[in-house]
Design a protein around this motif. Structure first.
Motif, PDB file in Angstrom:
ATOM      1  N   MET A   1      -7.640 -20.202  39.311  1.00 42.27           N
ATOM      2  CA  MET A   1      -6.996 -19.007  39.829  1.00 42.27           C
ATOM      3  C   MET A   1      -7.890 -17.805  39.588  1.00 42.27           C
ATOM      4  O   MET A   1      -8.601 -17.751  38.609  1.00 42.27           O
ATOM      5  CB  MET A   1      -5.656 -18.780  39.152  1.00 42.27           C
ATOM      6  N   SER A   2      -7.753 -16.838  40.463  1.00 40.88           N
ATOM      7  CA  SER A   2      -8.576 -15.640  40.363  1.00 40.88           C
ATOM      8  C   SER A   2      -7.737 -14.454  39.889  1.00 40.88           C
ATOM      9  O   SER A   2      -6.512 -14.527  39.815  1.00 40.88           O
ATOM     10  CB  SER A   2      -9.182 -15.323  41.730  1.00 40.88           C
ATOM     11  N   ILE A   3      -8.414 -13.367  39.617  1.00 41.71           N
ATOM     12  CA  ILE A   3      -7.751 -12.135  39.162  1.00 41.71           C
ATOM     13  C   ILE A   3      -6.761 -11.626  40.210  1.00 41.71           C
ATOM     14  O   ILE A   3      -5.785 -10.959  39.872  1.00 41.71           O
ATOM     15  CB  ILE A   3      -8.807 -11.059  38.785  1.00 41.71           C
ATOM     16  N   GLU A   4      -6.960 -11.980  41.473  1.00 37.89           N
ATOM     17  CA  GLU A   4      -6.051 -11.540  42.535  1.00 37.89           C
ATOM     18  C   GLU A   4      -4.646 -12.125  42.395  1.00 37.89           C
ATOM     19  O   GLU A   4      -3.706 -11.663  43.026  1.00 37.89           O
ATOM     20  CB  GLU A   4      -6.622 -11.888  43.917  1.00 37.89           C
ATOM     21  N   THR A   5      -4.489 -13.165  41.573  1.00 35.61           N
ATOM     22  CA  THR A   5      -3.164 -13.769  41.384  1.00 35.61           C
ATOM     23  C   THR A   5      -2.325 -13.020  40.349  1.00 35.61           C
ATOM     24  O   THR A   5      -1.138 -13.297  40.212  1.00 35.61           O
ATOM     25  CB  THR A   5      -3.276 -15.252  40.971  1.00 35.61           C
ATOM     26  N   ILE A   6      -2.938 -12.078  39.629  1.00 33.41           N
ATOM     27  CA  ILE A   6      -2.208 -11.288  38.633  1.00 33.41           C
ATOM     28  C   ILE A   6      -1.212 -10.387  39.349  1.00 33.41           C
ATOM     29  O   ILE A   6      -1.542  -9.711  40.323  1.00 33.41           O
ATOM     30  CB  ILE A   6      -3.175 -10.434  37.784  1.00 33.41           C
ATOM     31  N   VAL A   7       0.027 -10.357  38.869  1.00 32.81           N
ATOM     32  CA  VAL A   7       1.068  -9.518  39.473  1.00 32.81           C
ATOM     33  C   VAL A   7       1.196  -8.242  38.638  1.00 32.81           C
ATOM     34  O   VAL A   7       1.653  -8.278  37.507  1.00 32.81           O
ATOM     35  CB  VAL A   7       2.424 -10.259  39.532  1.00 32.81           C
ATOM     36  N   ASP A   8       0.770  -7.133  39.214  1.00 36.21           N
ATOM     37  CA  ASP A   8       0.818  -5.819  38.569  1.00 36.21           C
ATOM     38  C   ASP A   8       2.044  -5.090  39.102  1.00 36.21           C
ATOM     39  O   ASP A   8       2.074  -4.688  40.269  1.00 36.21           O
ATOM     40  CB  ASP A   8      -0.461  -5.056  38.893  1.00 36.21           C
ATOM     41  N   PHE A   9       3.073  -4.947  38.263  1.00 39.78           N
ATOM     42  CA  PHE A   9       4.316  -4.309  38.705  1.00 39.78           C
ATOM     43  C   PHE A   9       4.068  -2.902  39.242  1.00 39.78           C
ATOM     44  O   PHE A   9       4.759  -2.448  40.141  1.00 39.78           O
ATOM     45  CB  PHE A   9       5.327  -4.241  37.565  1.00 39.78           C
ATOM     46  N   GLY A  10       3.104  -2.185  38.675  1.00 38.52           N
ATOM     47  CA  GLY A  10       2.807  -0.826  39.105  1.00 38.52           C
ATOM     48  C   GLY A  10       2.196  -0.757  40.499  1.00 38.52           C
ATOM     49  O   GLY A  10       2.254   0.276  41.150  1.00 38.52           O
ATOM     50  N   GLN A  11       1.627  -1.855  40.946  1.00 34.69           N
ATOM     51  CA  GLN A  11       0.988  -1.917  42.261  1.00 34.69           C
ATOM     52  C   GLN A  11       1.803  -2.711  43.279  1.00 34.69           C
ATOM     53  O   GLN A  11       1.492  -2.713  44.466  1.00 34.69           O
ATOM     54  CB  GLN A  11      -0.397  -2.572  42.136  1.00 34.69           C
ATOM     55  N   ALA A  12       2.845  -3.401  42.832  1.00 33.89           N
ATOM     56  CA  ALA A  12       3.627  -4.292  43.703  1.00 33.89           C
ATOM     57  C   ALA A  12       4.357  -3.500  44.781  1.00 33.89           C
ATOM     58  O   ALA A  12       4.833  -2.388  44.542  1.00 33.89           O
ATOM     59  CB  ALA A  12       4.622  -5.098  42.880  1.00 33.89           C
ATOM     60  N   THR A  13       4.443  -4.087  45.956  1.00 33.91           N
ATOM     61  CA  THR A  13       5.142  -3.459  47.084  1.00 33.91           C
ATOM     62  C   THR A  13       6.319  -4.334  47.524  1.00 33.91           C
ATOM     63  O   THR A  13       6.662  -4.377  48.697  1.00 33.91           O
ATOM     64  CB  THR A  13       4.178  -3.229  48.263  1.00 33.91           C
ATOM     65  N   THR A  14       6.927  -4.996  46.578  1.00 27.73           N
ATOM     66  CA  THR A  14       8.053  -5.889  46.838  1.00 27.73           C
ATOM     67  C   THR A  14       9.221  -5.109  47.423  1.00 27.73           C
ATOM     68  O   THR A  14       9.597  -4.054  46.897  1.00 27.73           O
ATOM     69  CB  THR A  14       8.507  -6.565  45.525  1.00 27.73           C
ATOM     70  N   ALA A  15       9.811  -5.640  48.479  1.00 24.71           N
ATOM     71  CA  ALA A  15      10.986  -4.998  49.081  1.00 24.71           C
ATOM     72  C   ALA A  15      12.201  -5.193  48.176  1.00 24.71           C
ATOM     73  O   ALA A  15      12.345  -6.229  47.523  1.00 24.71           O
ATOM     74  CB  ALA A  15      11.265  -5.597  50.452  1.00 24.71           C
ATOM     75  N   ALA A  16      13.065  -4.211  48.176  1.00 21.57           N
ATOM     76  CA  ALA A  16      14.298  -4.293  47.378  1.00 21.57           C
ATOM     77  C   ALA A  16      15.291  -5.242  48.037  1.00 21.57           C
ATOM     78  O   ALA A  16      15.448  -5.231  49.252  1.00 21.57           O
ATOM     79  CB  ALA A  16      14.928  -2.919  47.249  1.00 21.57           C
ATOM     80  N   GLU A  17      15.945  -6.043  47.206  1.00 23.18           N
ATOM     81  CA  GLU A  17      17.098  -6.836  47.650  1.00 23.18           C
ATOM     82  C   GLU A  17      18.320  -6.098  47.103  1.00 23.18           C
ATOM     83  O   GLU A  17      18.526  -6.060  45.898  1.00 23.18           O
ATOM     84  CB  GLU A  17      17.035  -8.252  47.073  1.00 23.18           C
ATOM     85  N   ARG A  18      19.112  -5.497  47.973  1.00 24.07           N
ATOM     86  CA  ARG A  18      20.276  -4.714  47.547  1.00 24.07           C
ATOM     87  C   ARG A  18      21.532  -5.557  47.658  1.00 24.07           C
ATOM     88  O   ARG A  18      21.689  -6.328  48.602  1.00 24.07           O
ATOM     89  CB  ARG A  18      20.397  -3.458  48.396  1.00 24.07           C
ATOM     90  N   TYR A  19      22.415  -5.398  46.670  1.00 30.10           N
ATOM     91  CA  TYR A  19      23.633  -6.203  46.632  1.00 30.10           C
ATOM     92  C   TYR A  19      24.652  -5.552  45.703  1.00 30.10           C
ATOM     93  O   TYR A  19      24.337  -4.594  44.994  1.00 30.10           O
ATOM     94  CB  TYR A  19      23.317  -7.627  46.154  1.00 30.10           C
ATOM     95  N   ARG A  20      25.846  -6.091  45.712  1.00 31.74           N
ATOM     96  CA  ARG A  20      26.905  -5.700  44.787  1.00 31.74           C
ATOM     97  C   ARG A  20      27.460  -6.983  44.172  1.00 31.74           C
ATOM     98  O   ARG A  20      27.460  -8.031  44.832  1.00 31.74           O
ATOM     99  CB  ARG A  20      28.023  -4.966  45.522  1.00 31.74           C
ATOM    100  N   PRO A  21      27.973  -6.903  42.933  1.00 32.78           N
ATOM    101  CA  PRO A  21      28.639  -8.091  42.381  1.00 32.78           C
ATOM    102  C   PRO A  21      29.824  -8.466  43.261  1.00 32.78           C
ATOM    103  O   PRO A  21      30.396  -7.611  43.955  1.00 32.78           O
ATOM    104  CB  PRO A  21      29.124  -7.628  40.999  1.00 32.78           C
ATOM    105  N   ALA A  22      30.217  -9.720  43.224  1.00 33.60           N
ATOM    106  CA  ALA A  22      31.406 -10.167  43.958  1.00 33.60           C
ATOM    107  C   ALA A  22      32.594  -9.297  43.539  1.00 33.60           C
ATOM    108  O   ALA A  22      32.725  -8.921  42.372  1.00 33.60           O
ATOM    109  CB  ALA A  22      31.687 -11.628  43.654  1.00 33.60           C
ATOM    110  N   ALA A  23      33.448  -8.964  44.501  1.00 34.55           N
ATOM    111  CA  ALA A  23      34.569  -8.046  44.270  1.00 34.55           C
ATOM    112  C   ALA A  23      35.427  -8.448  43.067  1.00 34.55           C
ATOM    113  O   ALA A  23      35.876  -7.589  42.308  1.00 34.55           O
ATOM    114  CB  ALA A  23      35.433  -7.948  45.528  1.00 34.55           C
ATOM    115  N   GLU A  24      35.634  -9.745  42.879  1.00 32.92           N
ATOM    116  CA  GLU A  24      36.480 -10.198  41.756  1.00 32.92           C
ATOM    117  C   GLU A  24      35.828  -9.986  40.388  1.00 32.92           C
ATOM    118  O   GLU A  24      36.493 -10.045  39.358  1.00 32.92           O
ATOM    119  CB  GLU A  24      36.885 -11.670  41.924  1.00 32.92           C
TER     120      GLU A  24
END
Length: 120
Positions: A1-24
């Motif tokens: 594996m190369s350095i490109e596989t390192i996941v840098d949270f400060g550089q990540a462009t991950t899309a948000a998954e928005r949700y709410r807990p189940a109503a109950e």
């Protein structure tokens, strides 16, 4: 594996998954949440990223082990017996699989999480 596989949270462009807990599960408020899952292991047992939660309270039942570090806000974690732990900026902790109780966000919360889902 190369350095490109390192996941840098400060550089990540991950899309948000928005949700709410189940109503109950919701006990108070409208706790909209967002997760930015920056990493998932190839086996699917480990995930890491950033979670955000709005003010509210809901029941929790952890099937996974979760490491957390609070970056913003204030929350209260309560067990089934009513014992409480207030979580603030800088707090780092692990919630073990099997924990049941409630999570309450008092001030909009943001945390780093690392989840390990143990396979039987």
């Amino acid at each position: 594996m190369s350095i490109e596989t390192i996941v840098d949270f400060g550089q990540a462009t991950t899309a948000a998954e928005r949700y709410r807990p189940a109503a109950e599960k919701v006990l108070k408020g409208d706790p909209e949440q967002a997760v930015f899952n920056h990493f998932e292991s190839p086996c699917g047992q480990m995930n890491a990223g950033v979670w955000e939660g709005a003010v509210g309270q809901w029941t929790v039942n952890y099937t996974e082990h979760e490491y957390c570090e609070i970056l913003q806000g204030v929350s209260v974690l309560r067990d089934q017996d009513g014992n409480a732990k207030t979580l603030r900026v800088g707090d780092r902790f692990v919630i073990p699989a099997g924990f049941r109780g409630t999570w309450e966000v008092l001030q909009a919360c943001r945390k780093i999480y690392v989840i390990f889902e143990q396979k039987d």
